[in-house]
Scaffold this motif. Structure first.
Motif, PDB file in Angstrom:
ATOM      1  N   SER A   1      13.538 -67.881 -15.400  1.00  0.00           N
ATOM      2  CA  SER A   1      12.443 -68.181 -14.484  1.00  0.00           C
ATOM      3  C   SER A   1      11.080 -68.076 -15.155  1.00  0.00           C
ATOM      4  CB  SER A   1      12.506 -67.248 -13.280  1.00  0.00           C
ATOM      5  OG  SER A   1      12.355 -65.920 -13.711  1.00  0.00           O
ATOM      6  N   PHE A   2      11.037 -68.038 -16.473  1.00  0.00           N
ATOM      7  CA  PHE A   2       9.775 -67.892 -17.188  1.00  0.00           C
ATOM      8  C   PHE A   2       8.839 -69.056 -16.922  1.00  0.00           C
ATOM      9  CE2 PHE A   2       7.047 -65.988 -20.129  1.00  0.00           C
ATOM     10  CZ  PHE A   2       6.494 -66.971 -20.921  1.00  0.00           C
ATOM     11  N   ASP A   3       9.343 -70.275 -17.006  1.00  0.00           N
ATOM     12  CA  ASP A   3       8.532 -71.462 -16.740  1.00  0.00           C
ATOM     13  C   ASP A   3       8.970 -72.039 -15.401  1.00  0.00           C
ATOM     14  OD1 ASP A   3       6.955 -73.664 -16.797  1.00  0.00           O
ATOM     15  OD2 ASP A   3       7.964 -74.630 -18.489  1.00  0.00           O
ATOM     16  N   ARG A   4       8.497 -71.464 -14.325  1.00  0.00           N
ATOM     17  CA  ARG A   4       8.959 -71.813 -12.983  1.00  0.00           C
ATOM     18  C   ARG A   4       8.750 -73.283 -12.640  1.00  0.00           C
ATOM     19  NH1 ARG A   4      10.409 -68.086  -9.494  1.00  0.00           N
ATOM     20  NH2 ARG A   4       9.739 -69.339  -7.751  1.00  0.00           N
ATOM     21  N   LYS A   5       7.735 -73.907 -13.190  1.00  0.00           N
ATOM     22  CA  LYS A   5       7.442 -75.298 -12.858  1.00  0.00           C
ATOM     23  C   LYS A   5       8.605 -76.217 -13.221  1.00  0.00           C
ATOM     24  CE  LYS A   5       3.885 -78.460 -12.317  1.00  0.00           C
ATOM     25  NZ  LYS A   5       3.619 -78.670 -10.941  1.00  0.00           N
ATOM     26  N   HIS A   6       9.327 -75.895 -14.281  1.00  0.00           N
ATOM     27  CA  HIS A   6      10.386 -76.777 -14.737  1.00  0.00           C
ATOM     28  C   HIS A   6      11.777 -76.192 -14.530  1.00  0.00           C
ATOM     29  CE1 HIS A   6       7.462 -79.549 -16.218  1.00  0.00           C
ATOM     30  NE2 HIS A   6       6.837 -78.565 -16.811  1.00  0.00           N
ATOM     31  N   ASN A   7      11.889 -75.004 -14.030  1.00  0.00           N
ATOM     32  CA  ASN A   7      13.194 -74.392 -13.820  1.00  0.00           C
ATOM     33  C   ASN A   7      13.456 -74.076 -12.360  1.00  0.00           C
ATOM     34  OD1 ASN A   7      14.010 -74.486 -16.444  1.00  0.00           O
ATOM     35  ND2 ASN A   7      13.253 -72.465 -16.951  1.00  0.00           N
ATOM     36  N   THR A   8      12.860 -74.806 -11.468  1.00  0.00           N
ATOM     37  CA  THR A   8      13.014 -74.551 -10.052  1.00  0.00           C
ATOM     38  C   THR A   8      14.396 -74.989  -9.579  1.00  0.00           C
ATOM     39  OG1 THR A   8      10.670 -74.979  -9.801  1.00  0.00           O
ATOM     40  CG2 THR A   8      11.962 -74.945  -7.800  1.00  0.00           C
ATOM     41  N   CYS A   9      15.013 -74.145  -8.790  1.00  0.00           N
ATOM     42  CA  CYS A   9      16.298 -74.487  -8.175  1.00  0.00           C
ATOM     43  C   CYS A   9      16.063 -74.783  -6.694  1.00  0.00           C
ATOM     44  CB  CYS A   9      17.286 -73.335  -8.312  1.00  0.00           C
ATOM     45  SG  CYS A   9      17.824 -73.049 -10.006  1.00  0.00           S
ATOM     46  N   CYS A  10      16.965 -75.534  -6.112  1.00  0.00           N
ATOM     47  CA  CYS A  10      16.888 -75.854  -4.690  1.00  0.00           C
ATOM     48  C   CYS A  10      18.014 -75.137  -3.963  1.00  0.00           C
ATOM     49  CB  CYS A  10      17.028 -77.357  -4.482  1.00  0.00           C
ATOM     50  SG  CYS A  10      15.665 -78.301  -5.177  1.00  0.00           S
ATOM     51  N   TYR A  11      17.719 -74.654  -2.792  1.00  0.00           N
ATOM     52  CA  TYR A  11      18.707 -73.948  -1.985  1.00  0.00           C
ATOM     53  C   TYR A  11      18.901 -74.702  -0.669  1.00  0.00           C
ATOM     54  CZ  TYR A  11      17.628 -70.573  -5.534  1.00  0.00           C
ATOM     55  OH  TYR A  11      17.428 -69.987  -6.759  1.00  0.00           O
ATOM     56  N   ALA A  12      19.999 -74.445  -0.017  1.00  0.00           N
ATOM     57  CA  ALA A  12      20.408 -75.212   1.172  1.00  0.00           C
ATOM     58  C   ALA A  12      19.305 -75.340   2.223  1.00  0.00           C
ATOM     59  CB  ALA A  12      21.649 -74.585   1.788  1.00  0.00           C
ATOM     60  N   ASN A  13      18.499 -74.320   2.394  1.00  0.00           N
ATOM     61  CA  ASN A  13      17.504 -74.338   3.473  1.00  0.00           C
ATOM     62  C   ASN A  13      16.188 -75.016   3.096  1.00  0.00           C
ATOM     63  OD1 ASN A  13      16.739 -72.356   1.713  1.00  0.00           O
ATOM     64  ND2 ASN A  13      16.112 -70.919   3.294  1.00  0.00           N
TER      65      ASN A  13
ATOM     66  N   SER B   1       6.701 -88.554  -8.889  1.00  0.00           N
ATOM     67  CA  SER B   1       7.742 -88.446  -9.905  1.00  0.00           C
ATOM     68  C   SER B   1       8.921 -87.663  -9.334  1.00  0.00           C
ATOM     69  CB  SER B   1       7.205 -87.744 -11.154  1.00  0.00           C
ATOM     70  OG  SER B   1       6.841 -86.408 -10.853  1.00  0.00           O
ATOM     71  N   ASP B   2       9.987 -87.612 -10.111  1.00  0.00           N
ATOM     72  CA  ASP B   2      11.137 -86.800  -9.724  1.00  0.00           C
ATOM     73  C   ASP B   2      11.828 -86.294 -10.977  1.00  0.00           C
ATOM     74  OD1 ASP B   2      13.677 -88.634 -10.301  1.00  0.00           O
ATOM     75  OD2 ASP B   2      12.150 -89.914  -9.399  1.00  0.00           O
ATOM     76  N   ARG B   3      12.528 -85.183 -10.828  1.00  0.00           N
ATOM     77  CA  ARG B   3      13.277 -84.619 -11.944  1.00  0.00           C
ATOM     78  C   ARG B   3      14.480 -83.859 -11.399  1.00  0.00           C
ATOM     79  NH1 ARG B   3       9.000 -81.003 -11.182  1.00  0.00           N
ATOM     80  NH2 ARG B   3       9.672 -78.844 -10.950  1.00  0.00           N
ATOM     81  N   PRO B   4      15.562 -83.839 -12.151  1.00  0.00           N
ATOM     82  CA  PRO B   4      16.725 -83.078 -11.686  1.00  0.00           C
ATOM     83  C   PRO B   4      16.463 -81.578 -11.830  1.00  0.00           C
ATOM     84  CG  PRO B   4      17.144 -84.018 -13.846  1.00  0.00           C
ATOM     85  CD  PRO B   4      15.809 -84.539 -13.401  1.00  0.00           C
ATOM     86  N   THR B   5      17.150 -80.798 -11.028  1.00  0.00           N
ATOM     87  CA  THR B   5      17.050 -79.350 -11.179  1.00  0.00           C
ATOM     88  C   THR B   5      17.769 -78.941 -12.462  1.00  0.00           C
ATOM     89  OG1 THR B   5      19.016 -79.077  -9.804  1.00  0.00           O
ATOM     90  CG2 THR B   5      16.869 -78.816  -8.724  1.00  0.00           C
ATOM     91  N   ASP B   6      17.492 -77.758 -12.916  1.00  0.00           N
ATOM     92  CA  ASP B   6      18.115 -77.224 -14.121  1.00  0.00           C
ATOM     93  C   ASP B   6      19.628 -77.170 -13.948  1.00  0.00           C
ATOM     94  OD1 ASP B   6      19.058 -74.894 -15.943  1.00  0.00           O
ATOM     95  OD2 ASP B   6      17.048 -75.378 -16.655  1.00  0.00           O
ATOM     96  N   HIS B   7      20.355 -77.424 -15.006  1.00  0.00           N
ATOM     97  CA  HIS B   7      21.823 -77.419 -14.928  1.00  0.00           C
ATOM     98  C   HIS B   7      22.389 -76.042 -14.588  1.00  0.00           C
ATOM     99  CE1 HIS B   7      21.200 -75.998 -19.050  1.00  0.00           C
ATOM    100  NE2 HIS B   7      22.401 -75.481 -18.962  1.00  0.00           N
ATOM    101  N   ARG B   8      21.573 -74.995 -14.749  1.00  0.00           N
ATOM    102  CA  ARG B   8      22.041 -73.642 -14.426  1.00  0.00           C
ATOM    103  C   ARG B   8      21.923 -73.305 -12.944  1.00  0.00           C
ATOM    104  NH1 ARG B   8      18.436 -71.003 -19.059  1.00  0.00           N
ATOM    105  NH2 ARG B   8      17.094 -72.591 -18.177  1.00  0.00           N
ATOM    106  N   CYS B   9      21.288 -74.163 -12.171  1.00  0.00           N
ATOM    107  CA  CYS B   9      21.163 -73.927 -10.729  1.00  0.00           C
ATOM    108  C   CYS B   9      22.526 -74.091 -10.066  1.00  0.00           C
ATOM    109  CB  CYS B   9      20.176 -74.912 -10.111  1.00  0.00           C
ATOM    110  SG  CYS B   9      18.486 -74.726 -10.699  1.00  0.00           S
ATOM    111  N   SER B  10      22.770 -73.324  -9.030  1.00  0.00           N
ATOM    112  CA  SER B  10      24.068 -73.385  -8.349  1.00  0.00           C
ATOM    113  C   SER B  10      24.240 -74.680  -7.561  1.00  0.00           C
ATOM    114  CB  SER B  10      24.238 -72.193  -7.411  1.00  0.00           C
ATOM    115  OG  SER B  10      23.236 -72.201  -6.422  1.00  0.00           O
ATOM    116  N   ARG B  11      23.162 -75.281  -7.124  1.00  0.00           N
ATOM    117  CA  ARG B  11      23.216 -76.531  -6.353  1.00  0.00           C
ATOM    118  C   ARG B  11      22.391 -77.577  -7.093  1.00  0.00           C
ATOM    119  NH1 ARG B  11      23.496 -77.864  -0.456  1.00  0.00           N
ATOM    120  NH2 ARG B  11      24.356 -75.778  -0.325  1.00  0.00           N
ATOM    121  N   GLN B  12      23.042 -78.645  -7.515  1.00  0.00           N
ATOM    122  CA  GLN B  12      22.326 -79.706  -8.214  1.00  0.00           C
ATOM    123  C   GLN B  12      21.546 -80.546  -7.208  1.00  0.00           C
ATOM    124  OE1 GLN B  12      22.129 -79.883 -11.696  1.00  0.00           O
ATOM    125  NE2 GLN B  12      22.923 -77.872 -11.198  1.00  0.00           N
ATOM    126  N   ALA B  13      20.307 -80.816  -7.546  1.00  0.00           N
ATOM    127  CA  ALA B  13      19.420 -81.553  -6.661  1.00  0.00           C
ATOM    128  C   ALA B  13      18.363 -82.258  -7.498  1.00  0.00           C
ATOM    129  CB  ALA B  13      18.767 -80.596  -5.665  1.00  0.00           C
TER     130      ALA B  13
END
Length: 100
Positions: free
Chosen positions: A24-36, A50-62
């Motif tokens: 979570s050091f660089d929050r701008k580029h490592n943001t994960c999305c959660y169900a809510n 623009s758009d970008r995929p979430t980090d591959h380490r996130c539990s939910r891909q978005a």
């Protein structure tokens, strides 16, 4: 022996702590999305910067969609409106002669 064991455990805990926080050091580029926090309604393409995929380490891909005013929202990439948006974007870039 006890001092060596204590030092080893301390180093191990420090390494684990640093690994956990480096995600979570660089929050701008490592943001994960959660169900809510997913946007359920379609977003007008004119509002999307623009758009970008979430980090591959996130539990939910978005996909994180950045809106014109800088707000970031989470979108399910399997939503039909988003697939259409990406396809239109791809076709537009092809028309301009840019690689996709």
């Amino acid at each position: 022996m006890k001092v060596t064991s204590l030092a080893l455990v301390t180093l191990l805990l420090a390494a684990l702590w640093m690994e956990a926080h480096s995600f979570s050091f660089d929050r701008k580029h490592n943001t994960c999305c959660y169900a809510n926090n997913f946007v359920r309604k379609p977003i007008s393409p004119q509002l999307i910067r623009s758009d970008r995929p979430t980090d591959h380490r996130c539990s939910r891909q978005a996909v994180i969609v950045v809106l014109r005013r800088g707000k970031e929202v989470c979108v399910d990439p399997s939503e039909e409106w988003f697939k259409t948006y990406k396809e239109n974007q791809k076709n537009f870039l092809k028309k301009l002669g840019l690689s996709v």
